[in-house]
Motif scaffolding. Structure first.
Motif, PDB file in Angstrom:
ATOM      1  N   ASN A 135     -72.939 -74.287  35.958  1.00  0.00           N
ATOM      2  CA  ASN A 135     -72.454 -75.143  34.359  1.00  0.00           C
ATOM      3  C   ASN A 135     -70.878 -74.918  35.296  1.00  0.00           C
ATOM      4  O   ASN A 135     -70.454 -75.508  34.902  1.00  0.00           O
ATOM      5  CB  ASN A 135     -72.568 -73.817  33.531  1.00  0.00           C
ATOM      6  N   ILE A 136     -70.997 -73.598  35.609  1.00  0.00           N
ATOM      7  CA  ILE A 136     -69.151 -73.919  36.057  1.00  0.00           C
ATOM      8  C   ILE A 136     -69.164 -75.269  37.237  1.00  0.00           C
ATOM      9  O   ILE A 136     -67.616 -75.997  36.872  1.00  0.00           O
ATOM     10  CB  ILE A 136     -68.957 -72.839  37.102  1.00  0.00           C
ATOM     11  N   ALA A 137     -70.071 -75.596  37.902  1.00  0.00           N
ATOM     12  CA  ALA A 137     -69.410 -76.913  38.521  1.00  0.00           C
ATOM     13  C   ALA A 137     -69.046 -77.985  37.845  1.00  0.00           C
ATOM     14  O   ALA A 137     -69.236 -79.257  38.405  1.00  0.00           O
ATOM     15  CB  ALA A 137     -70.622 -76.987  39.208  1.00  0.00           C
ATOM     16  N   ALA A 138     -70.305 -78.381  36.454  1.00  0.00           N
ATOM     17  CA  ALA A 138     -69.808 -79.446  35.172  1.00  0.00           C
ATOM     18  C   ALA A 138     -67.901 -79.699  35.205  1.00  0.00           C
ATOM     19  O   ALA A 138     -68.232 -80.769  34.843  1.00  0.00           O
ATOM     20  CB  ALA A 138     -70.584 -79.271  34.679  1.00  0.00           C
ATOM     21  N   PHE A 139     -67.909 -78.721  35.503  1.00  0.00           N
ATOM     22  CA  PHE A 139     -65.920 -78.835  34.430  1.00  0.00           C
ATOM     23  C   PHE A 139     -64.803 -79.714  35.522  1.00  0.00           C
ATOM     24  O   PHE A 139     -64.245 -80.158  34.991  1.00  0.00           O
ATOM     25  CB  PHE A 139     -65.777 -77.707  34.318  1.00  0.00           C
ATOM     26  N   SER A 167     -59.368 -79.531  42.827  1.00  0.00           N
ATOM     27  CA  SER A 167     -59.177 -78.822  41.758  1.00  0.00           C
ATOM     28  C   SER A 167     -60.183 -77.495  41.617  1.00  0.00           C
ATOM     29  O   SER A 167     -59.874 -76.416  41.076  1.00  0.00           O
ATOM     30  CB  SER A 167     -60.045 -79.934  40.397  1.00  0.00           C
ATOM     31  N   ASN A 168     -61.680 -77.628  41.940  1.00  0.00           N
ATOM     32  CA  ASN A 168     -62.412 -76.343  42.466  1.00  0.00           C
ATOM     33  C   ASN A 168     -61.517 -75.482  43.078  1.00  0.00           C
ATOM     34  O   ASN A 168     -61.502 -74.175  42.825  1.00  0.00           O
ATOM     35  CB  ASN A 168     -63.500 -76.361  43.068  1.00  0.00           C
ATOM     36  N   LEU A 169     -60.396 -75.828  44.274  1.00  0.00           N
ATOM     37  CA  LEU A 169     -59.978 -74.220  45.176  1.00  0.00           C
ATOM     38  C   LEU A 169     -58.435 -73.927  43.634  1.00  0.00           C
ATOM     39  O   LEU A 169     -58.732 -72.397  44.347  1.00  0.00           O
ATOM     40  CB  LEU A 169     -59.382 -74.990  46.640  1.00  0.00           C
ATOM     41  N   GLN A 325     -65.796 -69.051  32.770  1.00  0.00           N
ATOM     42  CA  GLN A 325     -67.034 -69.143  32.736  1.00  0.00           C
ATOM     43  C   GLN A 325     -66.852 -68.720  34.305  1.00  0.00           C
ATOM     44  O   GLN A 325     -67.873 -67.588  34.703  1.00  0.00           O
ATOM     45  CB  GLN A 325     -68.027 -70.870  33.041  1.00  0.00           C
ATOM     46  N   LEU A 326     -65.817 -68.693  35.520  1.00  0.00           N
ATOM     47  CA  LEU A 326     -66.030 -68.351  36.384  1.00  0.00           C
ATOM     48  C   LEU A 326     -65.195 -66.680  36.968  1.00  0.00           C
ATOM     49  O   LEU A 326     -66.274 -65.737  37.409  1.00  0.00           O
ATOM     50  CB  LEU A 326     -64.535 -69.253  36.921  1.00  0.00           C
ATOM     51  N   SER A 327     -64.933 -66.566  35.701  1.00  0.00           N
ATOM     52  CA  SER A 327     -64.359 -64.628  34.961  1.00  0.00           C
ATOM     53  C   SER A 327     -66.251 -64.495  35.211  1.00  0.00           C
ATOM     54  O   SER A 327     -65.941 -63.563  35.833  1.00  0.00           O
ATOM     55  CB  SER A 327     -63.906 -64.765  33.984  1.00  0.00           C
ATOM     56  N   SER A 328     -66.781 -64.859  34.039  1.00  0.00           N
ATOM     57  CA  SER A 328     -67.842 -64.182  33.810  1.00  0.00           C
ATOM     58  C   SER A 328     -68.523 -63.992  34.764  1.00  0.00           C
ATOM     59  O   SER A 328     -69.419 -62.707  35.167  1.00  0.00           O
ATOM     60  CB  SER A 328     -68.452 -64.910  32.965  1.00  0.00           C
ATOM     61  N   SER A 363     -68.700 -67.942  44.118  1.00  0.00           N
ATOM     62  CA  SER A 363     -68.662 -68.656  42.932  1.00  0.00           C
ATOM     63  C   SER A 363     -68.574 -69.478  42.943  1.00  0.00           C
ATOM     64  O   SER A 363     -68.532 -71.068  42.527  1.00  0.00           O
ATOM     65  CB  SER A 363     -68.098 -68.025  41.579  1.00  0.00           C
ATOM     66  N   CYS A 364     -66.710 -69.821  43.734  1.00  0.00           N
ATOM     67  CA  CYS A 364     -66.247 -71.394  43.975  1.00  0.00           C
ATOM     68  C   CYS A 364     -66.701 -72.189  45.009  1.00  0.00           C
ATOM     69  O   CYS A 364     -66.872 -73.537  44.925  1.00  0.00           O
ATOM     70  CB  CYS A 364     -64.951 -71.477  44.331  1.00  0.00           C
ATOM     71  N   LEU A 365     -67.191 -71.536  45.597  1.00  0.00           N
ATOM     72  CA  LEU A 365     -68.102 -72.230  47.547  1.00  0.00           C
ATOM     73  C   LEU A 365     -69.371 -72.440  46.967  1.00  0.00           C
ATOM     74  O   LEU A 365     -69.424 -73.850  46.511  1.00  0.00           O
ATOM     75  CB  LEU A 365     -68.207 -71.167  47.774  1.00  0.00           C
TER      76      LEU A 365
END
Length: 479
Positions: A135-139, A167-169, A325-328, A363-365
């Motif tokens: 889900n994180i990847a969608a944003f 944007s992800n980084l 959601q990244l925090s979660s 999670s980021c990768l």
């Protein structure tokens, strides 16, 4: 009371009674103490917690429009009025009770472990983590999709790929600076992204014709129940995600129930007010109610300036959703290391900000990798895994009431076990419907991911037995 890390011996009941000892956990194998939170880490207070929950779940009325396209104005309004009582309220109540009873990072993983043992705790972790990072990847993709409407260079090619990477980084770095910073940013993002909807709703009042609210849709247009229910589900789930940061919350026994209560009301109101305004003020073909139609309606109601503001708000909302959601996901990784499901190095925190940098990086990768894929079916698979996790969560909630009746619960859902069963059966029936209508590809992907999760559990058990990595024997203190 701030959650602390203690030896599992501390979970034994005091001589005068009080609570039952915790059942054996996955953490009871190797004698290594889990890392404590950094002294520099600030606790998450009530207002930032409310907005963190809000962005875990909604982030604004963006994405509610397909409900009108699928079933017409009346059923869309009824759906967003009734569905919170069927789904959101039970999930929020369960999160409030179990997060205050077990106020530690790990959330639903701890609950499943306490109820059914380490195998199910690990499986819960797999299901929820995979659904979360996908889900994180969608944003970031959503951010770029809106920006390309203003800057066409982002439509394709290396500029788009570079924008997704940066944007992800950059958003992950913001998360790295601290959960309290994320919470404060959520307040700003929430206010700025919701303001145009409030203005649109006020400007629309003279144009509203109430008879439009009772329309069942255009004649000859077939109801798309799959789209309708999935739209409701997508916009009103993930209330339990915030449980994975319970160990970072100031006075969780007080702040968790209050924050969840306010967030449920806030979320429902933020969906319903614009929906009432636009369905009452605008008459268009039902097929035009696709995601993003609120921006089109804003231009029809007030002008292009408001359309641009809502589009900018959509980008800000996506940023807030990404951060929450990244925090979660990151704190879930930390929590699973704290209680022995993962090696202790997964619980490492930043020296400067006290954040779980390895969980954020992991999670980021994964998010970056998925961002470059056509992941519509994969996202559907993630929702399927999330549904499996929720069924296990409902079962754990009811079973813990029966298994540990004397466990101290600072917030307690005011129902007995039979009432809790009924409360959980209604949303469980909805989850079963969502899973039954899934495609064969979704069944295949979800099955493979689940098998991977089972294999991971036995791999970690092998690593413990051979002492390949260090594992914590600690448990998060119960309330």
């Amino acid at each position: 009371m701030s959650p602390e890390i203690h030896s599992s011996q501390s979970l034994r009941p005091p001589p005068n009674g009080g609570q039952e000892p915790a059942p054996p956990s996955a953490s009871a194998e190797l004698p290594v103490t889990a890392p404590a939170p950094s002294a520099s880490a600030k606790k998450l207070t009530l207002v930032p917690l409310i907005f963190l929950i809000y962005f875990e779940v909604a982030g604004g009325p963006y994405g509610e429009e397909p409900a009108v396209q699928a079933a017409g104005p009346l059923l869309a309004l009824l759906g967003f009025s009734i569905f919170p009582f069927i789904w959101s309220v039970p999930e929020a109540l369960i999160t409030a009770e179990l997060s205050t009873a077990f106020p530690g990072n790990g959330g639903f993983v701890i609950w499943a472990d306490r109820a059914f043992g380490p195998f199910f705790g690990s499986l819960m972790g797999t299901w929820k983590f995979l659904s979360g990072v996908i889900n994180i990847a969608a944003f970031p993709v959503l951010c770029i999709d809106y920006l390309e409407k203003i800057f066409s260079v982002f439509e394709s090619g290396w500029p788009r790929y570079l924008a997704l990477l940066l944007s992800n980084l950059s958003l992950s770095f913001l998360n790295y600076t601290g959960l309290n910073i994320v919470g404060v940013a959520g307040i700003v993002l929430g206010v700025v992204s919701l303001m145009p909807f409030l203005l649109m709703s006020l400007i629309a009042i003279p144009k509203i014709k109430p008879h439009r609210w009772v329309s069942l849709g255009q004649k000859g247009v077939k109801k798309d129940w799959n789209l309708f229910f999935n739209t409701l589900f997508w916009n009103l789930n993930f209330w339990d995600n915030v449980s994975t940061v319970a160990g970072e919350v100031d006075r969780p026994q007080r702040n968790f129930p209050l924050a969840l209560f306010v967030a449920v009301i806030f979320t429902c109101v933020s969906y319903l007010i614009p929906l009432f305004a636009v369905t009452g003020a605008v008459s268009v073909d039902q097929s035009e109610w696709e995601s993003g139609f609120h921006a089109v309606a804003a231009e029809m109601i007030a002008g292009k300036w408001l359309k641009v503001w809502i589009e900018v708000g959509a980008v800000l909302s996506a940023i807030g959703l990404f951060e929450a959601q990244l925090s979660s996901s990151a704190y879930q990784v930390l929590g699973m290391a704290d209680i022995g499901f993962l090696p202790t190095f997964f619980a490492v925190r930043s020296k400067w900000f006290g954040t779980p940098w390895l969980g954020i990086l992991l999670s980021c990768l994964i998010s970056i990798g998925i961002s470059y894929m056509d992941f519509t079916d994969i996202v559907s698979s993630a929702n399927f895994l999330y549904s499996l996790g929720m069924l296990l969560e409902f079962a754990a909630f009811v079973w813990l009431r029966r298994k540990l009746p004397s466990l101290k619960r600072p917030y307690r859902v005011p129902l007995g076990v039979p009432g809790l069963v009924v409360m959980c059966l209604i949303p469980s029936a909805f989850l079963v419907v969502i899973m039954v209508i899934a495609t064969k590809f979704v069944y295949l992907m979800s099955g493979l991911m689940t098998l991977g999760g089972i294999g991971w559990f036995f791999l970690m058990r092998f690593c413990k037995s051979r002492k390949i990595f260090k594992f914590s024997i600690s448990d998060v203190e119960v309330a």
